[in-house]
Design an enzyme around this catalytic site. Structure first.
Site, PDB file in Angstrom:
ATOM      1  N   GLY A  62      -1.635   0.581   0.069  1.00  0.00           N
ATOM      2  CA  GLY A  62      -0.235   0.984   0.121  1.00  0.00           C
ATOM      3  C   GLY A  62       0.673  -0.170  -0.209  1.00  0.00           C
ATOM      4  O   GLY A  62       0.223  -1.227  -0.676  1.00  0.00           O
ATOM      5  N   GLY A  63       1.956   0.035   0.051  1.00  0.00           N
ATOM      6  CA  GLY A  63       2.935  -0.987  -0.285  1.00  0.00           C
ATOM      7  C   GLY A  63       2.780  -2.272   0.485  1.00  0.00           C
ATOM      8  O   GLY A  63       3.183  -3.334   0.016  1.00  0.00           O
TER       9      GLY A  63
ATOM     10  N   GLY B  35      -0.298  -3.289   2.120  1.00  0.00           N
ATOM     11  CA  GLY B  35      -1.629  -3.871   2.204  1.00  0.00           C
ATOM     12  C   GLY B  35      -2.720  -2.894   1.817  1.00  0.00           C
ATOM     13  O   GLY B  35      -2.456  -1.790   1.326  1.00  0.00           O
TER      14      GLY B  35
ATOM     15  N   VAL C 273      -6.445  -1.012   3.137  1.00  0.00           N
ATOM     16  CA  VAL C 273      -7.085  -0.543   4.359  1.00  0.00           C
ATOM     17  C   VAL C 273      -8.590  -0.408   4.121  1.00  0.00           C
ATOM     18  O   VAL C 273      -9.016   0.187   3.126  1.00  0.00           O
ATOM     19  CB  VAL C 273      -6.496   0.801   4.828  1.00  0.00           C
ATOM     20  CG1 VAL C 273      -7.080   1.195   6.187  1.00  0.00           C
ATOM     21  CG2 VAL C 273      -4.981   0.713   4.915  1.00  0.00           C
TER      22      VAL C 273
ATOM     23  N   LYS D 152      -6.329  -2.824   8.316  1.00  0.00           N
ATOM     24  CA  LYS D 152      -5.334  -3.040   7.261  1.00  0.00           C
ATOM     25  C   LYS D 152      -5.097  -4.535   7.095  1.00  0.00           C
ATOM     26  O   LYS D 152      -4.720  -5.233   8.048  1.00  0.00           O
ATOM     27  CB  LYS D 152      -4.019  -2.339   7.594  1.00  0.00           C
ATOM     28  CG  LYS D 152      -2.887  -2.707   6.624  1.00  0.00           C
ATOM     29  CD  LYS D 152      -1.616  -1.917   6.883  1.00  0.00           C
ATOM     30  CE  LYS D 152      -1.709  -0.533   6.293  1.00  0.00           C
ATOM     31  NZ  LYS D 152      -0.405   0.175   6.308  1.00  0.00           N
TER      32      LYS D 152
ATOM     33  N   ASP E 258       9.114   4.925   8.781  1.00  0.00           N
ATOM     34  CA  ASP E 258       8.442   5.251   7.524  1.00  0.00           C
ATOM     35  C   ASP E 258       7.508   6.442   7.726  1.00  0.00           C
ATOM     36  O   ASP E 258       6.368   6.434   7.257  1.00  0.00           O
ATOM     37  CB  ASP E 258       7.666   4.043   7.004  1.00  0.00           C
ATOM     38  CG  ASP E 258       7.221   4.211   5.551  1.00  0.00           C
ATOM     39  OD1 ASP E 258       7.858   4.999   4.822  1.00  0.00           O
ATOM     40  OD2 ASP E 258       6.237   3.563   5.144  1.00  0.00           O
TER      41      ASP E 258
END
Length: 575
Positions: free
Chosen positions: A33-34, A36, A38, A52, A146
């Protein structure tokens, strides 16, 4: 609805992926994702975890690290049935990381993309479960910020909300203006898109978006360029015509442009139950059969690769059940509270790399053939050994003589048996040595109560008949100024210094600041704000504000974390 088969949940590790992070041997890639990437790993007892690893761009930002540490410690307090609890973390290593329990289910985004919109009963169970998760998250003083379909996972027994509060760590860092996207425009609230204050009501708006997305199969405000979507969120009403008629009133209220017009989470849960034709109970049948059948693949977990660990592990590479020096074992039976959060500060030596998933490494043999952690030393030659020993003994005796001559009575102690002030000053170049800090988490300071830094632990006190705060080092007092509530935190025995948002709180910063005040208004503080307390008795404290009681609470109080350095300075005489 897409005809594309569901993506493989476990991607193999690539050449640029680490083999071990924080002592956890990695088994597969779960996603990216933005903020990091996982990975799948396992605890020493064999339980799967989602680990993560934060992107290097964020890791290099000191402000991000400070915020990330604070948010992770707050997230440890969240232990809801519809969340993925934090298991372990390292915020100080070369690349910070965070481990949570693994949820064997796709994200809502993946499920809708593959199988289409959910039926009404599934949407109601999803909305009620996510609302309960947010209720627990907000109770810990966290706003998710978020909440989006990618952060809601669909397990066989109900939804799970993940990544709560972590986005705040990246907010206002240097990276937000460099093209790194943290939030998702389609699911932002109007106040969030406009850069205004973010509150729990912001998450209610996102929850309405989640429910609409699950029921429609698309974002309520449509797709397109980010700026166009954000404009519609701020200025236009969403098109809810495709929603089931039962859901429209509730989701319309959640998507109110004014935060005050959105319902409370408890009301949302009640409405979901009222809209269901049968009692809402989470269970194996809460998802459509085709979607539920796809969960089986996520329960067949791959094993970690049986390759040797890297020769030089990263500075974060501690075995998950061997605490770092001075840290706390996250698997000890004390629980996962902030007070027991592991502190990882020093890198592991290369030879101390974990030997397998969740097992401590075997120390290398020392020079004398015994097990030890130090580097192996070559054996000394016997020739000249006696001279070396004699020289060492002579030097030691000489050192003792010199040291003894510096002590007042040859013992380094006064008549009480404690180290003398003269000796301490001599060893620190004539300066008072820095005392060791004492930490106290979650002090609830009721209105018209105060604490004294000298007390161990500092206990809120209400002295009847005395002026509030007249003798307190830190007090909480409600005030009314021009018919406006101006609740404040103050001191009656010293000075306060409110630290700036990006300023690192420490003993040094508290000593160097001169922006003194006698009180700080509560509206100047947010969750995680820090201020220094310099008492006239010479004690110094770093206070971290953790929020105030809600309107439904029968008592009125503020919550503080205190780090206290006692006798850090000479006592001051009141002028």
């Amino acid at each position: 609805m897409s005809s594309t088969p569901p993506a493989e949940p476990f991607q193999p590790l690539r050449a640029d992926d680490p083999a071990v992070v924080g002592g956890y041997r990695l088994a597969a890639v779960l996603g990216a994702g933005g903020m990091g990437k996982v990975y799948l790993s396992f605890t020493p007892g064999g339980r799967p975890v989602a680990l993560k690893v934060i992107r290097p761009e964020f890791s290099e930002d000191p402000e991000f690290r400070r915020r990330f540490q604070r948010e992770v410690q707050s997230a440890q307090r969240v232990q809801g049935l519809y969340t993925a609890p934090v298991i372990d973390f390292d915020t100080d290593g070369a690349q910070p990381w965070l481990a949570t329990s693994y949820v064997p289910g796709p994200s809502l985004a993946e499920a809708v993309s593959t199988y289409g919109a959910l039926p009404l009963r599934s949407v109601l169970l999803l909305t009620a479960g996510a609302a309960e998760a947010l209720h627990v998250i907000h109770a810990a003083g966290i706003v998710h910020r978020d909440l989006k379909p990618a952060n809601v996972l669909l397990a066989s027994d109900g939804p799970r909300v993940i990544d709560f509060g972590i986005a705040r760590a990246a907010d206002t860092t240097a990276l937000t203006g460099t093209g790194v996207s943290v939030g998702t425009p389609s699911f932002m609230a109007p106040e969030q898109a406009a850069g205004a204050a973010v509150t729990p009501a912001t998450d209610v708006f996102a929850l309405g978006q989640i429910a609409a997305y699950a029921a429609i199969g698309a974002p309520a405000y449509g797709d397109g360029p980010s700026h166009a979507v954000l404009y519609r969120i701020v200025h236009e009403d969403p098109d809810l015509s495709r929603l089931p008629s039962e859901l429209r009133p509730l989701i319309a209220r959640c998507l109110s442009r004014e935060p005050a017009g959105r319902p409370a989470l408890t009301e949302i849960i009640e409405q979901c139950h009222a809209l269901s034709a049968e009692p809402l109970r989470q269970g194996e049948d809460w998802l459509p059969q085709t979607l539920a059948g796809s969960l089986t693949a996520r329960q067949r977990l791959p094993e970690p690769a049986r390759t040797p660990p890297p020769a030089a592990p990263t500075p974060t590479a501690y075995s998950p059940h061997v605490p770092a020096p001075g840290g706390v074992d996250p698997y000890a039976p004390t629980g996962f509270g902030p007070a027991s959060a592991p502190t990882r500060t020093a890198p592991v030596r290369p030879e101390a790399a974990p030997a397998g998933p969740g097992f401590p490494p075997t120390p290398p043999p020392a020079a004398n053939g015994q097990q030890g952690w130090g580097p192996s030393q070559p054996p000394q030659r016997r020739k000249g050994r006696g001279l070396l020993i004699a020289g060492a003994v002579t030097a030691a005796v000489a050192g003792l003589i010199v040291l003894n001559s510096l002590l007042p009575d040859g013992s380094g102690k006064d008549g009480s048996g404690e180290p003398t002030a003269g000796n301490s000053a001599a060893s620190s170049g004539g300066k008072r040595p820095d005392p060791q800090p004492a930490e106290y988490k979650g002090i609830d300071l009721t209105e018209n109560y105060f604490v004294m830094l000298a007390d161990n632990p500092p206990r809120p006190t209400d002295k009847k008949g005395s002026t509030v705060g007249s003798k307190g080092d830190v007090f909480y007092q409600p005030r009314v100024l021009n018919v406006v509530d101006r609740d404040e935190i103050g001191t009656g025995n010293g000075k306060l210094v409110l630290l700036a948002g990006g300023q690192q709180g420490s003993l040094g910063s508290c000593r160097s600041e001169t922006r003194y005040a006698k009180s700080i208004r509560l509206d100047q503080l947010g969750d995680g704000s820090q201020f220094c307390v310099l008492s006239d008795a010479g004690h110094i404290a770093l206070a971290t504000y953790r929020g105030a009681s809600g309107g439904s609470d029968p008592s009125k109080y503020v919550t503080l974390d205190l780090t206290v350095w006692r006798n850090a300075e000479e006592p001051r005489k009141k002028g």
